[in-house]
Design a protein around this motif. Structure first.
Motif, short mmCIF file in Angstrom:
data_model
loop_
_atom_site.label_atom_id
_atom_site.label_comp_id
_atom_site.label_asym_id
_atom_site.label_seq_id
_atom_site.Cartn_x
_atom_site.Cartn_y
_atom_site.Cartn_z
N UNK A 51 0.83 -1.20 0.00
CA UNK A 51 0.00 0.00 0.00
C UNK A 51 0.87 1.26 0.00
N UNK A 52 1.91 1.27 0.83
CA UNK A 52 2.80 2.43 0.90
C UNK A 52 3.56 2.62 -0.41
N UNK A 53 4.01 1.53 -1.01
CA UNK A 53 4.70 1.61 -2.30
C UNK A 53 3.77 2.20 -3.36
N UNK A 99 3.47 5.96 -2.76
CA UNK A 99 4.69 6.65 -3.19
C UNK A 99 4.74 6.72 -4.70
N UNK A 100 4.40 5.64 -5.37
CA UNK A 100 4.41 5.62 -6.84
C UNK A 100 3.40 6.62 -7.40
N UNK A 101 2.23 6.69 -6.78
CA UNK A 101 1.21 7.63 -7.25
C UNK A 101 1.65 9.08 -7.04
N UNK A 104 0.85 6.62 -12.63
CA UNK A 104 -0.24 6.92 -11.71
C UNK A 104 -1.24 5.77 -11.65
N UNK A 105 -1.55 5.19 -12.79
CA UNK A 105 -2.48 4.05 -12.82
C UNK A 105 -1.90 2.86 -12.07
N UNK A 106 -0.64 2.57 -12.29
CA UNK A 106 0.01 1.47 -11.56
C UNK A 106 0.01 1.73 -10.07
N UNK A 107 0.29 2.96 -9.67
CA UNK A 107 0.30 3.31 -8.26
C UNK A 107 -1.06 3.19 -7.61
N UNK A 108 -2.09 3.60 -8.33
CA UNK A 108 -3.45 3.51 -7.78
C UNK A 108 -3.87 2.05 -7.62
N UNK A 112 -4.97 -2.48 -4.07
CA UNK A 112 -4.79 -3.88 -3.70
C UNK A 112 -4.13 -4.02 -2.32
N UNK A 113 -3.13 -3.20 -2.07
CA UNK A 113 -2.47 -3.22 -0.76
C UNK A 113 -3.40 -2.79 0.35
N UNK A 114 -4.21 -1.78 0.10
CA UNK A 114 -5.16 -1.32 1.11
C UNK A 114 -6.23 -2.35 1.40
N UNK A 115 -6.74 -2.98 0.35
CA UNK A 115 -7.75 -4.02 0.55
C UNK A 115 -7.16 -5.22 1.30
N UNK A 116 -5.94 -5.60 0.94
CA UNK A 116 -5.28 -6.69 1.65
C UNK A 116 -5.01 -6.36 3.10
N UNK A 117 -4.65 -5.10 3.37
CA UNK A 117 -4.43 -4.67 4.74
C UNK A 117 -5.71 -4.73 5.55
N UNK A 118 -6.80 -4.27 4.96
CA UNK A 118 -8.08 -4.33 5.66
C UNK A 118 -8.52 -5.76 5.94
N UNK A 119 -8.38 -6.63 4.94
CA UNK A 119 -8.80 -8.02 5.12
C UNK A 119 -7.94 -8.75 6.15
N UNK A 120 -6.63 -8.54 6.10
CA UNK A 120 -5.77 -9.21 7.07
C UNK A 120 -5.95 -8.61 8.46
N UNK A 121 -6.21 -7.32 8.55
CA UNK A 121 -6.52 -6.71 9.85
C UNK A 121 -7.80 -7.26 10.43
#
Length: 91
Positions: A17-19, A22-24, A62-66, A71-80
């Motif tokens: 998510x952080x990567x 940063x990319x965005x 920007x598209x790759x970063x978004x 995906x990272x944010x969704x994975x973080x929420x699900x694992x949390x």
């Protein structure tokens, strides 16, 4: 065991998510840098072509970063959520 796997998954997804963020956020400077390298490599080019290269790289990054941050944010929420459920079951 399941708790440790979910904890590792949480860390990995948070890093992804952080990567993505940063990319965005740095897509403009990275796109300009790539376009400048192409300009130097070619020894010059038309201004409109240079602007098109900058714009296309910025939009791609920007598209790759978004996508990466989503995906990272969704994975973080699900694992949390999984960790939250495991701690409730263990208590």
């Amino acid at each position: 065991m399941k708790y440790e796997i979910a904890k590792r998954y949480l860390v990995v997804m948070a890093i992804i998510f952080i990567i993505g963020l940063i990319l965005t956020l740095s897509s403009v400077s990275i796109g300009r840098s790539i376009a400048l390298d192409i300009l130097i490599e070619n020894g010059g080019m038309d201004t409109a072509e240079y602007q098109l290269i900058i714009k296309s790289y910025i939009e791609s990054l920007r598209a790759c970063g978004v996508v990466t941050s989503l995906l990272g944010g969704l994975g973080t929420l699900l694992s949390g959520y999984t960790l939250y459920n495991n701690t409730n079951e263990q208590s």
